[in-house]
Design a protein around this motif. Structure first.
Motif, PDB file in Angstrom:
ATOM      1  N   LEU A  60       0.821  -1.209   0.000  1.00 35.31           N
ATOM      2  CA  LEU A  60       0.000   0.000   0.000  1.00 35.31           C
ATOM      3  C   LEU A  60       0.859   1.264   0.000  1.00 35.31           C
ATOM      4  N   SER A  61       1.942   1.248   0.758  1.00 39.73           N
ATOM      5  CA  SER A  61       2.748   2.464   0.901  1.00 39.73           C
ATOM      6  C   SER A  61       3.778   2.645  -0.211  1.00 39.73           C
ATOM      7  N   LEU A  62       4.371   1.543  -0.691  1.00 39.50           N
ATOM      8  CA  LEU A  62       5.451   1.638  -1.674  1.00 39.50           C
ATOM      9  C   LEU A  62       4.985   1.450  -3.114  1.00 39.50           C
ATOM     10  N   LYS A  63       3.811   0.827  -3.297  1.00 34.26           N
ATOM     11  CA  LYS A  63       3.265   0.572  -4.633  1.00 34.26           C
ATOM     12  C   LYS A  63       4.309  -0.094  -5.540  1.00 34.26           C
ATOM     13  N   PRO A  64       4.760  -1.292  -5.183  1.00 34.08           N
ATOM     14  CA  PRO A  64       5.778  -1.987  -5.985  1.00 34.08           C
ATOM     15  C   PRO A  64       5.250  -2.340  -7.372  1.00 34.08           C
ATOM     16  N   ASP A  65       6.177  -2.553  -8.297  1.00 35.14           N
ATOM     17  CA  ASP A  65       5.802  -2.932  -9.661  1.00 35.14           C
ATOM     18  C   ASP A  65       5.450  -4.406  -9.760  1.00 35.14           C
ATOM     19  N   LEU A  66       5.944  -5.208  -8.803  1.00 37.59           N
ATOM     20  CA  LEU A  66       5.670  -6.649  -8.815  1.00 37.59           C
ATOM     21  C   LEU A  66       5.884  -7.184  -7.411  1.00 37.59           C
ATOM     22  N   VAL A  67       5.137  -8.239  -7.059  1.00 33.67           N
ATOM     23  CA  VAL A  67       5.286  -8.885  -5.755  1.00 33.67           C
ATOM     24  C   VAL A  67       5.660 -10.351  -5.959  1.00 33.67           C
ATOM     25  N   LEU A  68       6.767 -10.773  -5.310  1.00 32.43           N
ATOM     26  CA  LEU A  68       7.109 -12.185  -5.196  1.00 32.43           C
ATOM     27  C   LEU A  68       6.545 -12.641  -3.859  1.00 32.43           C
ATOM     28  N   LEU A  69       5.574 -13.526  -3.876  1.00 36.60           N
ATOM     29  CA  LEU A  69       4.772 -13.807  -2.682  1.00 36.60           C
ATOM     30  C   LEU A  69       4.812 -15.276  -2.287  1.00 36.60           C
ATOM     31  N   ASP A  70       5.364 -15.544  -1.098  1.00 36.07           N
ATOM     32  CA  ASP A  70       5.366 -16.897  -0.556  1.00 36.07           C
ATOM     33  C   ASP A  70       3.965 -17.240  -0.043  1.00 36.07           C
ATOM     34  N   VAL A  71       3.536 -18.465  -0.280  1.00 36.44           N
ATOM     35  CA  VAL A  71       2.199 -18.871   0.145  1.00 36.44           C
ATOM     36  C   VAL A  71       2.119 -19.006   1.663  1.00 36.44           C
ATOM     37  N   GLN A  72       3.110 -19.667   2.255  1.00 39.21           N
ATOM     38  CA  GLN A  72       3.050 -19.977   3.686  1.00 39.21           C
ATOM     39  C   GLN A  72       3.730 -18.872   4.492  1.00 39.21           C
ATOM     40  N   MET A  73       3.026 -17.755   4.616  1.00 42.20           N
ATOM     41  CA  MET A  73       3.534 -16.590   5.346  1.00 42.20           C
ATOM     42  C   MET A  73       2.888 -16.513   6.731  1.00 42.20           C
ATOM     43  N   PRO A  74       3.628 -16.036   7.753  1.00 45.76           N
ATOM     44  CA  PRO A  74       3.013 -15.843   9.077  1.00 45.76           C
ATOM     45  C   PRO A  74       2.073 -14.652   9.098  1.00 45.76           C
ATOM     46  N   ARG A  75       1.204 -14.629  10.096  1.00 44.35           N
ATOM     47  CA  ARG A  75       0.224 -13.577  10.360  1.00 44.35           C
ATOM     48  C   ARG A  75      -0.891 -13.550   9.322  1.00 44.35           C
ATOM     49  N   VAL A  76      -0.561 -13.347   8.063  1.00 47.48           N
ATOM     50  CA  VAL A  76      -1.558 -13.412   6.975  1.00 47.48           C
ATOM     51  C   VAL A  76      -0.952 -14.258   5.872  1.00 47.48           C
ATOM     52  N   ASP A  77      -1.648 -15.338   5.456  1.00 48.42           N
ATOM     53  CA  ASP A  77      -1.022 -16.227   4.463  1.00 48.42           C
ATOM     54  C   ASP A  77      -1.055 -15.617   3.063  1.00 48.42           C
ATOM     55  N   GLY A  78      -0.305 -16.259   2.160  1.00 44.32           N
ATOM     56  CA  GLY A  78      -0.141 -15.732   0.813  1.00 44.32           C
ATOM     57  C   GLY A  78      -1.429 -15.619   0.028  1.00 44.32           C
ATOM     58  N   TRP A  79      -2.357 -16.556   0.238  1.00 43.91           N
ATOM     59  CA  TRP A  79      -3.624 -16.503  -0.496  1.00 43.91           C
ATOM     60  C   TRP A  79      -4.406 -15.256  -0.097  1.00 43.91           C
ATOM     61  N   GLN A  80      -4.421 -14.942   1.190  1.00 43.43           N
ATOM     62  CA  GLN A  80      -5.128 -13.745   1.660  1.00 43.43           C
ATOM     63  C   GLN A  80      -4.457 -12.466   1.161  1.00 43.43           C
ATOM     64  N   VAL A  81      -3.119 -12.491   1.142  1.00 47.53           N
ATOM     65  CA  VAL A  81      -2.386 -11.332   0.632  1.00 47.53           C
ATOM     66  C   VAL A  81      -2.702 -11.118  -0.841  1.00 47.53           C
ATOM     67  N   LEU A  82      -2.663 -12.201  -1.608  1.00 49.60           N
ATOM     68  CA  LEU A  82      -2.957 -12.112  -3.039  1.00 49.60           C
ATOM     69  C   LEU A  82      -4.369 -11.595  -3.275  1.00 49.60           C
ATOM     70  N   SER A  83      -5.320 -12.108  -2.505  1.00 56.33           N
ATOM     71  CA  SER A  83      -6.712 -11.676  -2.662  1.00 56.33           C
ATOM     72  C   SER A  83      -6.863 -10.182  -2.394  1.00 56.33           C
ATOM     73  N   GLU A  84      -6.188  -9.683  -1.358  1.00 58.40           N
ATOM     74  CA  GLU A  84      -6.288  -8.262  -1.031  1.00 58.40           C
ATOM     75  C   GLU A  84      -5.590  -7.407  -2.094  1.00 58.40           C
ATOM     76  N   ILE A  85      -4.451  -7.874  -2.592  1.00 60.56           N
ATOM     77  CA  ILE A  85      -3.760  -7.132  -3.659  1.00 60.56           C
ATOM     78  C   ILE A  85      -4.638  -7.043  -4.896  1.00 60.56           C
ATOM     79  N   ARG A  86      -5.316  -8.131  -5.225  1.00 59.94           N
ATOM     80  CA  ARG A  86      -6.208  -8.121  -6.380  1.00 59.94           C
ATOM     81  C   ARG A  86      -7.403  -7.208  -6.140  1.00 59.94           C
TER      82      ARG A  86
END
Length: 249
Positions: A60-86
């Motif tokens: 949200l703050s840096l607005k990257p051009d691309l995200v390399l996203l691990d699925v098994q992330m702590p606190r919020v998993d990769g699927w949830q992160v991907l869904s929010e980014i989309r």
């Protein structure tokens, strides 16, 4: 290295790629360090998030051009992160995971991942995939002045609701209904994403249409018009899920 920017010095890649910022969302320090080193060597900038919540904050703050996203992330998993980014927009996302199952790949593509890399991976291949996705997505961005998307053989004029197809040396203006135009344009904005019928119904069809099977009818008519011009594979059906833009090649 956490949450630090690394300026790349390599002259490899295009100007767009050399100035691109890649958010690495990875909680394993060794993997994150290797990816950052290879991406920097490839002329890219990197920033690291070690958990899913931090990844969303940095996106949200840096607005990257691309995200390399691990699925098994702590606190919020990769699927949830991907869904929010989309939900926020079309930032390209490449999933990193040790899960080599078709259902996981299907879920990633269903939510809207642009690519999928299974661990253990060759970091040089990851860099090549990042550069390929950046090239593809940068060529698909609408022009800010006249909002025209160009993807494959299609030119989509969002302001004038016109779609032109390049058939050999001839540009053919498609004769589409407003719904057909909205469907094709919506799919083209995220060509690798698979959209459910409900999503397409909500975003592209008139409010009076409430049946998901109505989407199938419009897609069928749209596909027939393209096939009459010799264009096959657009839109593409994904069995059990819905539709995506597809490819003419």
């Amino acid at each position: 290295m956490a949450d630090s920017l690394n300026a790349g010095t390599s002259k490899a890649g295009s100007t767009q790629e050399r100035h691109a910022l890649v958010l690495i969302a990875e909680d394993e320090p060794e993997i994150a360090d290797i990816l950052a080193a290879y991406l920097t060597r490839g002329g890219l900038h990197t920033v690291l998030a070690t958990d899913g919540r931090r990844a969303l904050e940095m996106h949200l703050s840096l607005k990257p051009d691309l995200v390399l996203l691990d699925v098994q992330m702590p606190r919020v998993d990769g699927w949830q992160v991907l869904s929010e980014i989309r939900h926020r927009g079309d930032t390209p996302v490449i999933m990193l995971t040790a899960l080599d199952q078709d259902i996981d790949k299907l879920m990633g593509l269903r939510i809207g991942a642009d690519d999928y890399v299974v661990k253990p991976f060759n970091p040089a291949e990851v860099v090549a995939r990042v550069q390929a996705v950046l090239r593809r997505t940068s060529s698909q961005q609408p022009n800010s002045s006249n909002r025209v998307m160009r993807i494959d053989i299609f030119e989509i004029d969002l302001d004038h609701h016109e779609i032109t197809v390049q058939i050999g040396r001839r540009a053919q203006l498609l004769s589409l209904t407003l719904t057909e135009f909205k469907l094709l344009a919506h799919l083209a904005r995220s060509p690798r994403q698979v959209f459910s019928r409900l999503e397409l119904l909500t975003n592209c069809l008139p409010e009076g249409d409430t049946l998901e099977r109505t989407v199938d009818s419009h897609i069928s008519k749209l596909r027939k018009k393209l096939e009459d011009l010799g264009v096959k594979g657009v839109p593409a059906s994904v069995r059990g899920v819905g539709y995506k833009f597809g490819s003419t090649s």
